[in-house]
Design a protein around this motif. Structure first.
Motif, PDB file in Angstrom:
ATOM      1  N   ASN A  88      17.510  13.187   1.871  1.00  0.00           N
ATOM      2  CA  ASN A  88      17.456  14.504   1.217  1.00  0.00           C
ATOM      3  C   ASN A  88      16.257  15.315   1.713  1.00  0.00           C
ATOM      4  OD1 ASN A  88      17.954  16.704  -0.369  1.00  0.00           O
ATOM      5  ND2 ASN A  88      18.012  15.597  -2.313  1.00  0.00           N
ATOM      6  N   GLY A  89      16.195  15.458   3.027  1.00  0.00           N
ATOM      7  CA  GLY A  89      15.100  16.194   3.641  1.00  0.00           C
ATOM      8  C   GLY A  89      14.962  17.616   3.125  1.00  0.00           C
ATOM      9  N   ASP A  90      16.075  18.207   2.704  1.00  0.00           N
ATOM     10  CA  ASP A  90      16.012  19.599   2.233  1.00  0.00           C
ATOM     11  C   ASP A  90      15.153  19.705   0.977  1.00  0.00           C
ATOM     12  OD1 ASP A  90      17.760  19.748   4.280  1.00  0.00           O
ATOM     13  OD2 ASP A  90      19.459  20.536   3.149  1.00  0.00           O
ATOM     14  N   ARG A  91      15.174  18.647   0.169  1.00  0.00           N
ATOM     15  CA  ARG A  91      14.352  18.675  -1.041  1.00  0.00           C
ATOM     16  C   ARG A  91      12.869  18.584  -0.672  1.00  0.00           C
ATOM     17  NH1 ARG A  91      14.248  14.579  -5.773  1.00  0.00           N
ATOM     18  NH2 ARG A  91      13.371  15.861  -7.426  1.00  0.00           N
ATOM     19  N   LEU A  92      12.572  17.933   0.445  1.00  0.00           N
ATOM     20  CA  LEU A  92      11.182  17.888   0.890  1.00  0.00           C
ATOM     21  C   LEU A  92      10.722  19.262   1.363  1.00  0.00           C
ATOM     22  CD1 LEU A  92      10.881  14.427   2.655  1.00  0.00           C
ATOM     23  CD2 LEU A  92       9.612  15.228   0.653  1.00  0.00           C
ATOM     24  N   THR A  93      11.638  20.006   1.976  1.00  0.00           N
ATOM     25  CA  THR A  93      11.302  21.380   2.355  1.00  0.00           C
ATOM     26  C   THR A  93      10.842  22.148   1.119  1.00  0.00           C
ATOM     27  OG1 THR A  93      12.919  21.362   4.130  1.00  0.00           O
ATOM     28  CG2 THR A  93      12.247  23.516   3.336  1.00  0.00           C
ATOM     29  N   GLU A  94      11.606  21.996   0.050  1.00  0.00           N
ATOM     30  CA  GLU A  94      11.268  22.663  -1.212  1.00  0.00           C
ATOM     31  C   GLU A  94       9.922  22.131  -1.736  1.00  0.00           C
ATOM     32  OE1 GLU A  94      14.432  21.874  -4.029  1.00  0.00           O
ATOM     33  OE2 GLU A  94      13.106  22.442  -5.693  1.00  0.00           O
ATOM     34  N   ALA A  95       9.746  20.820  -1.664  1.00  0.00           N
ATOM     35  CA  ALA A  95       8.513  20.211  -2.191  1.00  0.00           C
ATOM     36  C   ALA A  95       7.295  20.668  -1.389  1.00  0.00           C
ATOM     37  CB  ALA A  95       8.636  18.690  -2.171  1.00  0.00           C
ATOM     38  N   PHE A  96       7.405  20.654  -0.060  1.00  0.00           N
ATOM     39  CA  PHE A  96       6.250  21.017   0.772  1.00  0.00           C
ATOM     40  C   PHE A  96       5.844  22.469   0.513  1.00  0.00           C
ATOM     41  CE2 PHE A  96       7.348  17.604   4.201  1.00  0.00           C
ATOM     42  CZ  PHE A  96       6.958  16.623   3.309  1.00  0.00           C
ATOM     43  N   ALA A  97       6.848  23.310   0.266  1.00  0.00           N
ATOM     44  CA  ALA A  97       6.532  24.717  -0.006  1.00  0.00           C
ATOM     45  C   ALA A  97       5.750  24.865  -1.316  1.00  0.00           C
ATOM     46  CB  ALA A  97       7.831  25.534  -0.056  1.00  0.00           C
ATOM     47  N   ALA A  98       5.888  23.858  -2.198  1.00  0.00           N
ATOM     48  CA  ALA A  98       5.225  23.943  -3.501  1.00  0.00           C
ATOM     49  C   ALA A  98       3.806  23.365  -3.494  1.00  0.00           C
ATOM     50  CB  ALA A  98       6.071  23.211  -4.544  1.00  0.00           C
ATOM     51  N   GLY A 135       0.776  -1.229   0.000  1.00  0.00           N
ATOM     52  CA  GLY A 135       0.000   0.000   0.000  1.00  0.00           C
ATOM     53  C   GLY A 135       0.802   1.270   0.000  1.00  0.00           C
ATOM     54  N   GLU A 136       2.106   1.177  -0.301  1.00  0.00           N
ATOM     55  CA  GLU A 136       2.927   2.393  -0.225  1.00  0.00           C
ATOM     56  C   GLU A 136       3.978   2.455  -1.328  1.00  0.00           C
ATOM     57  OE1 GLU A 136       3.223   2.437   4.639  1.00  0.00           O
ATOM     58  OE2 GLU A 136       5.051   2.589   3.465  1.00  0.00           O
ATOM     59  N   PHE A 137       4.383   3.678  -1.620  1.00  0.00           N
ATOM     60  CA  PHE A 137       5.580   3.902  -2.420  1.00  0.00           C
ATOM     61  C   PHE A 137       6.724   4.285  -1.483  1.00  0.00           C
ATOM     62  CE2 PHE A 137       2.351   4.912  -5.726  1.00  0.00           C
ATOM     63  CZ  PHE A 137       2.740   3.944  -6.640  1.00  0.00           C
ATOM     64  N   PRO A 138       7.966   4.108  -1.943  1.00  0.00           N
ATOM     65  CA  PRO A 138       9.111   4.470  -1.099  1.00  0.00           C
ATOM     66  C   PRO A 138       9.152   5.971  -0.798  1.00  0.00           C
ATOM     67  CG  PRO A 138       9.806   3.056  -2.923  1.00  0.00           C
ATOM     68  CD  PRO A 138       8.382   3.453  -3.199  1.00  0.00           C
ATOM     69  N   ILE A 139       9.510   6.300   0.437  1.00  0.00           N
ATOM     70  CA  ILE A 139       9.618   7.696   0.850  1.00  0.00           C
ATOM     71  C   ILE A 139      10.642   8.442  -0.015  1.00  0.00           C
ATOM     72  CG2 ILE A 139      11.237   7.048   2.726  1.00  0.00           C
ATOM     73  CD1 ILE A 139       8.913  10.118   2.651  1.00  0.00           C
ATOM     74  N   ALA A 140      11.622   7.738  -0.544  1.00  0.00           N
ATOM     75  CA  ALA A 140      12.638   8.389  -1.397  1.00  0.00           C
ATOM     76  C   ALA A 140      12.008   9.007  -2.642  1.00  0.00           C
ATOM     77  CB  ALA A 140      13.715   7.384  -1.795  1.00  0.00           C
ATOM     78  N   ALA A 141      10.760   8.634  -2.959  1.00  0.00           N
ATOM     79  CA  ALA A 141      10.106   9.165  -4.158  1.00  0.00           C
ATOM     80  C   ALA A 141       9.186  10.345  -3.856  1.00  0.00           C
ATOM     81  CB  ALA A 141       9.302   8.060  -4.844  1.00  0.00           C
ATOM     82  N   LEU A 142       8.985  10.686  -2.581  1.00  0.00           N
ATOM     83  CA  LEU A 142       7.957  11.688  -2.268  1.00  0.00           C
ATOM     84  C   LEU A 142       8.261  13.065  -2.877  1.00  0.00           C
ATOM     85  CD1 LEU A 142       5.363  12.621  -0.913  1.00  0.00           C
ATOM     86  CD2 LEU A 142       6.601  12.843   1.256  1.00  0.00           C
ATOM     87  N   ALA A 143       9.479  13.545  -2.709  1.00  0.00           N
ATOM     88  CA  ALA A 143       9.786  14.910  -3.184  1.00  0.00           C
ATOM     89  C   ALA A 143       9.548  15.022  -4.687  1.00  0.00           C
ATOM     90  CB  ALA A 143      11.224  15.282  -2.833  1.00  0.00           C
ATOM     91  N   GLU A 144      10.033  14.043  -5.432  1.00  0.00           N
ATOM     92  CA  GLU A 144       9.881  14.143  -6.897  1.00  0.00           C
ATOM     93  C   GLU A 144       8.425  13.979  -7.319  1.00  0.00           C
ATOM     94  OE1 GLU A 144      12.640  11.069  -7.651  1.00  0.00           O
ATOM     95  OE2 GLU A 144      11.160   9.470  -7.830  1.00  0.00           O
ATOM     96  N   GLU A 145       7.634  13.233  -6.543  1.00  0.00           N
ATOM     97  CA  GLU A 145       6.224  13.084  -6.887  1.00  0.00           C
ATOM     98  C   GLU A 145       5.467  14.402  -6.677  1.00  0.00           C
ATOM     99  OE1 GLU A 145       4.622  10.544  -8.366  1.00  0.00           O
ATOM    100  OE2 GLU A 145       6.511   9.459  -8.541  1.00  0.00           O
TER     101      GLU A 145
END
Ligand SMILES: Nc1nc2c(c(=O)[nH]1)N[C@H]1C(S)=C(S)[C@@H](COP(=O)(O)OP(=O)(O)OC[C@H]3O[C@@H](n4cnc5c(=O)[nH]c(N)nc54)[C@H](O)[C@@H]3O)O[C@H]1N2
Ligand SMILES: Nc1nc2c(c(=O)[nH]1)N[C@H]1C(S)=C(S)[C@@H](COP(=O)(O)OP(=O)(O)OC[C@H]3O[C@@H](n4cnc5c(=O)[nH]c(N)nc54)[C@H](O)[C@@H]3O)O[C@H]1N2
Ligand code: SF4
Ligand SMILES: [Mo]
Length: 701
Positions: free
Chosen positions: A402-412, A367-377
């Motif tokens: 690469n938590g910093d990329r999630l910061t960028e993603a969440f802002a978007a 029921g899940e995708f890898p967390i490593a894919a969240l930012a790019e998704e």
């Protein structure tokens, strides 16, 4: 003193399920001590349990829903929060499709009865396959191996640590972590007991850890080479005619395939890459095979790395073909009172890769995708791009690669909701934060960790303090979310109701198992030591064990390539970085407890003196660490307990953000190791994040 009361409960912070005794006068907590009458933890606790009072009394813990407004936050009612969330999320799904809303679930969900019970209904209401969790930065390979070999991801075997004669620990530091996928409070005592009964404990780790220091023997290993070591041990067992399947002979398929797969991986072939001599690998294997009972336990270091899938498969193969599986002193299956396997039918193994992630085609599992894919998704435009997100009890900005990329993603994101107890690095990106109760305010029952426990016990803890009227429990928030997503009014179900049903329907009916029985036994109930029970834990269609699922055999060419060091990579990034856990914190979220955060800054880069000398670096100096995805600066600590060429940084830190309301945490911020880990580094087989072994280059800052 007559108004002093005593409350017994289980600590909900980690997997060890320690029983604690809390003396209090009203809301004033007088002491938090181990409960010696708890049949599971038998009088063990760690310093974090004492911090439960800090979380309870923390004035910065959130209690009312917050809504982001220009320049800050405003408190809003639950009703207004759910109304806005329902409208926004349904609007986004109506416009972009159901999968445009994603969800990330963090670690505390696994320690929370209400979430364990109600999350499946939330997922159904959400109707999106874009789900992620901390499991894919953690134990995912264990579940994938169980799924393919035994037919269900929750068919998890654990070391029978109380009776084994030989414990081989690969990439785990249970003296600090208190055990994982092996709930076993008080590891130092259990290790000493193995040694006192004439047994041996061997630790394989690139660091001489706190566990290695009390073990009988420690062997340094090069990061990410564990699968080679395990294959060489399997090779040796087979070559030296030490294989014994015992009672599993009649129900195990695939031994011949394992035999031919291991043929190329002799101790001589792997020794150089692994960093352990061929003679030592043979000796280790012979000791393992000769011990009256033995068990190999491999954990984070062997899971969150490029070959995590192979490592967990090979660990099980080693235990099975050495005759140590489903046997006293070996690897055994727990039989929990509330059994997550109970409803799982045979032949329904999770289909791995039923979907692939949109951007990188990473496998979907359970029921899940890898967390490593969240930012790019989130960041990659296209149909099914994630536009809105729920985070539930998770802090991926600090915990994910690469938590910093999630910061960028969440802002978007167009809209984000966090169910959390703090305004932190992740929830600060939310439009609405829904605060849950926690710790001493909640009822506790370990739905998951009794399934990984080294003895069978059961316990329920009622809330110690009543929550305020204006607060909600996590499960009440989930029910509110389900209702606002579906438009269907909440029903009257509670976690306790469903727990009681599960307990009554379980295997301990003869003992009168029910919630009432647990309420009558506040220290918990001993259900006895682990028993051989493989037949009832298998869920394969044919009821047999699959020793050699094709996906693992197909991954071996990739492992063969790892026999050679990548000289170009090493020239650019001479060091491999690994994580370490510290006794006084739990992942990213316990740093606002002033009882835990004191003393000097523990967030240092550990490096061997030979490396430091070569680079002319000295202890205390600020160094710069750079990986392919990020750069940080932190103090150096020279420490010969780490292998030359390897450096280590604590996980869970980096509370640097200005506006988060965690002032104790901000006093000792440290840096986030996940500013360096790379979301492109995964175990391609399982999709698990390869946090360990991250290539880095180090220089004076
Ligand atoms: N580099 C590196 N990264 C790692 C690891 C590593 O070893 N190295 N370890 C990985 C592992 S094993 C894990 S499990 C993950 C953890 O990853 P996460 O689960 O994302 O991180 P946590 O710190 O557990 O975040 C818990 C969040 O839940 C909130 N919270 C705490 N209690 C409650 C509660 O009762 N209810 C609600 N609603 N919220 C609550 C906290 O405030 C926090 O925001 O990190 C992984 N990341
Ligand atoms: N105090 C404390 N306890 C915790 C937590 C915490 O944050 N703090 N977190 C909890 C959680 S969520 C979890 S999942 C568990 C995890 O529990 P453990 O699995 O025991 O986790 P770690 O302490 O990270 O141990 C991993 C070990 O692997 C080693 N290692 C790194 N890379 C490699 C490698 O390539 N090969 C080998 N052989 N070893 C390697 C590291 O040096 C480290 O000693 O801990 C839990 N308990
Ligand atoms: S070891 Fe884990 S469960 Fe036990 S007291 Fe510490 S944090 Fe709580
Ligand atoms: Mo974890």
């Amino acid at each position: 003193m007559s108004d002093v009361q005593t409350h017994y409960r289980t600590c909900n912070i980690c997997e060890a399920m320690c029983g604690i005794e809390i003396r209090h006068r009203g809301e004033e907590i007088l002491s938090i001590k181990p409960d010696p009458a708890d049949p599971f933890s038998r009088g063990h606790i760690c310093p974090k349990a004492v911090a439960l009072q800090d979380f309870y009394h923390d004035p910065e813990r959130l209690k009312k829903p917050l809504r982001k407004i220009p320049g800050g936050w405003e408190e809003i009612s639950w009703k207004a929060a759910f109304a806005e969330i329902g409208a926004r999320m349904r609007g986004i799904q109506a416009e972009y499709g159901p999968h445009s809303v994603g969800a990330y679930m963090g670690n505390p969900n696994a320690h929370n009865l209400g979430n364990a019970i109600f999350l499946p209904q939330f997922f159904k209401a959400l109707g999106s396959k874009q789900r992620f969790s901390s499991a894919s930065a953690d134990q995912l390979p264990h579940h994938v191996a169980a799924n393919y070999m035994f037919g269900a991801g929750m068919s998890i075997s654990v070391p029978d640590i109380n009776r084994t004669d030989y414990l081989l620990i690969i990439g785990g530091n249970p003296v600090v972590s208190n055990g994982s996928m092996m709930s076993a409070a008080g590891m130092p005592g259990r290790i000493k007991a193995i040694q006192q009964r004439g047994g041996k404990v061997v630790v394989i780790d690139p660091r001489r850890t706190e566990t290695a220091k009390i073990a009988s023997e420690h062997l340094f290993i090069r990061p990410e080479k564990d699968a080679l070591l395990l294959l060489a041990m399997i090779h040796t067992l087979i070559a030296d005619d030490r294989v014994q399947l015992r009672h599993l002979q009649a129900i195990t398929d695939g031994f011949e395939q394992v035999k031919s797969a291991a043929a190329a991986f002799s101790p001589e072939a792997v020794a150089e890459a692994v960093g352990i001599s061929a003679g030592k690998i043979r000796q280790l294997t012979h000791e393992f095979a000769s011990a009256p009972s033995a068990v190999c336990y491999s954990r984070m270091g062997a899971s969150t790395q490029s070959f995590g899938g192979l490592c967990q498969w090979l660990t099980l193969v080693l235990n099975i073909i050495s005759g140590n599986f489903d046997r006293v002193g070996g690897a055994m299956f727990p039989q929990p009172a509330f059994d997550l396997l109970a409803g799982v039918k045979a032949g329904r193994a999770n289909s791995y890769g039923r979907y692939q992630s949109r951007v990188r085609q990473l496998p979907y599992f359970n029921g899940e995708f890898p967390i490593a894919a969240l930012a790019e998704e989130i960041l990659t435009p296209g149909a099914e791009q994630i536009r809105a997100l729920f985070t539930i009890a998770g802090n991926p900005v600090l915990s994910a690669p690469n938590g910093d990329r999630l910061t960028e993603a969440f802002a978007a994101l167009e809209f984000m909701v966090s169910v959390d107890i703090y305004l932190n690095e992740t929830s600060i990106h939310a439009d609405i934060i829904l605060p849950a109760t926690t710790g001493l305010e909640i009822a506790h029952f370990d739905v998951f960790f009794n399934s990984f426990a080294v003895s069978n016990t059961v316990k329920y803890s009622p809330p110690m303090f009543e929550k305020a009227d204006y607060q909600k429990h996590d499960w009440q928030i989930l029910k509110g979310l389900i209702s606002c997503l579906t438009g269907i009014a909440e029903d009257g179900s509670t976690p306790e109701l469903l727990l009681d049903q599960g307990l009554r329907a379980g295997r301990y009916q003869a003992q009168g198992m029910s919630l009432q029985l647990l309420l009558d036994n506040p220290h918990g109930i001993d259900l006895g030591p682990l028993q051989p029970c493989v037949a009832e834990r298998l869920r394969t269609a044919d009821g047999r064990i699959q020793l050699a699922p094709a996906m693992y055999l197909n991954d071996l060419p990739r492992l063969r390539a790892a026999l050679q060091d990548d000289a170009a990579l090493r020239a650019e990034f001479p060091f491999q970085m690994i994580s370490r856990r510290l006794v006084r914190n739990h992942n990213t979220w316990t740093h606002n407890a002033y009882r835990l955060i004191k003393g000097k800054n523990p967030v240092t880069l550990q490096m061997h003196s030979a490396d430091a000398q070569r680079l002319q670096l000295h202890t205390g100096q600020t160094v710069s660490v750079r990986s392919a995805s990020g750069q940080v600066q932190l103090p150096l600590e020279i420490d010969d307990d780490i292998l030359p060429g390897v450096v280590s940084i604590p996980q869970g830190w980096g509370h640097n953000q200005q506006d988060t309301a965690m002032t104790t945490a901000a006093r000792q911020p440290g840096i986030s190791i996940n500013s360096l880990t790379d979301d492109r580094r995964i175990d391609p087989l399982t999709g698990n994040a390869a946090l360990n072994g991250t290539p880095v280059v180090i220089a004076a800052a």
